[in-house]
Design a protein around this motif. Structure first.
Motif, PDB file in Angstrom:
ATOM      1  N   CYS A 158       0.927  -1.138  -0.062  1.00  0.00           N
ATOM      2  CA  CYS A 158      -0.050  -0.041  -0.126  1.00  0.00           C
ATOM      3  C   CYS A 158       0.922   1.114   0.021  1.00  0.00           C
TER       4      CYS A 158
ATOM      5  N   GLN B  80      -7.239   2.781   0.613  1.00  0.00           N
ATOM      6  CA  GLN B  80      -8.423   1.863   0.327  1.00  0.00           C
ATOM      7  C   GLN B  80      -8.531   0.666   1.371  1.00  0.00           C
TER       8      GLN B  80
ATOM      9  N   CYS C  39      -6.710  -3.694   4.157  1.00  0.00           N
ATOM     10  CA  CYS C  39      -6.312  -2.814   2.923  1.00  0.00           C
ATOM     11  C   CYS C  39      -7.205  -3.799   1.765  1.00  0.00           C
TER      12      CYS C  39
ATOM     13  N   GLN D 205      -6.957  -3.539  -1.392  1.00  0.00           N
ATOM     14  CA  GLN D 205      -6.235  -4.160  -2.606  1.00  0.00           C
ATOM     15  C   GLN D 205      -5.558  -5.488  -2.400  1.00  0.00           C
ATOM     16  N   HIS D 206      -4.793  -5.414  -1.058  1.00  0.00           N
ATOM     17  CA  HIS D 206      -3.893  -6.795  -0.885  1.00  0.00           C
ATOM     18  C   HIS D 206      -4.623  -7.620   0.284  1.00  0.00           C
TER      19      HIS D 206
ATOM     20  N   LEU E   3     -11.872  -3.432  -7.916  1.00  0.00           N
ATOM     21  CA  LEU E   3     -11.912  -3.707  -6.479  1.00  0.00           C
ATOM     22  C   LEU E   3     -13.176  -4.649  -6.526  1.00  0.00           C
TER      23      LEU E   3
END
Length: 343
Positions: free
Chosen positions: A103, A126, A204, A206-207, A304
């Protein structure tokens, strides 16, 4: 010290009569993380290895193993994070936790002139929020005897400030006005035999890395405490944040008033929050929620789905039945260990 030099960990400090090898303790931690093996099941396995024909003939050292395993876990983590040889240095909140390395973090993985070179919609935090109502916790018979070794240094919040917030908060039982109501109603249900009805986490988007020191126990539906702490993290440099939550439409109704009326809930003044709902849960929402909270219309969100925490709960739930009857401190240390391993 002589026992430690021989790679034996004593079960007591003064006049030890029982010791466990370092290899056994390492195997116990790995078994718990990979196979979700409880300490009782692991000890039963040791008894079978010792005397497979008559395992009940093996002396009972389960209580000693429980105590030593907690000490071993704490010592290993303090060593790995650089606190093992400095008794005066305190890890602090989230000091024994791994944050997401991918991130955006100014000073770590962003150039010095990132504000000039990067678009504001590109460099934004995010987060996705979600509750796990399988991770319940039963009330303890003697909570005054509970002793924490690393409270607040991992992913779950510090118990003292959190309990102070609960005593000051005036949360009312909210009933959802939208079609999706499980998260709102389940978090507000009071069960007399449970200390908490589940846990709430922020990761997070994204990950899928848990955010350190922002996981809370649900006792009054305390999502506010978790997300406010997460939003305050590094907010002076990155002032735009996307927050994804399955019930944004209902939870956000009185969110700002709750923040205003609680001294424990603080938000940075320049922070811009972009609300969104995970794509999978839109089927249970009203049609009017789609244009307001769909990730399809959020600039900078990319592809996402907002459901990554659901994939993290699946292996996590294999540990929840074992942790349900643990003491608060032991349960917190076990959950911290699994979240650290997940990250």
């Amino acid at each position: 010290l002589d026992l430690l030099h021989q790679r034996l960990f004593p079960a007591s400090i003064s006049k030890p009569k029982t010791a466990f090898t370092f290899d056994v303790l390492d195997h116990l931690l790995i078994d718990a993380l990979e196979c979700k093996t409880s300490t009782m099941s692991f000890y039963e396995k040791l008894k079978r290895f010792t005397n497979n024909a008559f395992p009940k003939m093996v002396p009972d050292r389960y209580r000693e193993l429980m105590r030593v395993s907690q000490l071993w876990r704490d010592l290993k983590h303090r060593k790995w994070f650089g606190f093992g040889h400095d008794a005066e240095k305190d890890p602090g909140d989230g000091g024994l936790a791994l944050s997401c390395p991918a991130c955006s973090q100014p000073g770590l993985n962003l150039p010095a002139q990132w504000k000039v070179w990067c678009d504001r919609d590109t460099v934004m935090r995010q987060y996705v929020m979600d509750g796990n109502f399988t991770a319940q916790h039963m009330k303890m018979n003697k909570p005054e005897l509970d002793a924490a070794l690393s409270g607040g240094t991992g992913y779950m919040v510090s118990e003292g400030p959190y309990q102070s917030y609960l005593q000051q908060s005036l949360h009312s039982k909210e009933r959802s006005t939208c079609s999706i109501n499980r998260a709102i109603n389940a978090a507000s249900i009071n069960k007399p035999n449970l200390r908490s009805t589940g846990i709430g986490a922020t990761a997070c988007a994204q990950h899928g890395c848990f955010v350190p020191h922002f996981v809370v126990d649900f006792q009054k539906g305390e999502r506010d405490y978790s997300i406010c702490n997460a939003l305050g993290y590094d907010s002076e440099r990155i002032t735009k944040v996307l927050v994804i939550y399955d019930v944004w439409c209902q939870w956000s109704v009185n969110f700002w008033s709750r923040v205003k009326n609680s001294p424990a809930l603080l938000l940075p003044p320049a922070l811009e929050i972009i609300p969104a709902v995970g794509k999978f849960h839109f089927a249970a929402h009203k049609l009017s929620c789609f244009p307001r909270y769909s990730l399809n219309f959020v600039k900078g969100a990319g592809h996402l789905d907002g459901e990554i925490l659901e994939t993290l709960w699946a292996p996590f739930n294999e540990t929840s039945p074992t942790a349900r009857s643990m003491t608060q401190a032991h349960r917190q240390e076990v959950y911290d260990d699994h979240m650290r391993d997940s990250n």
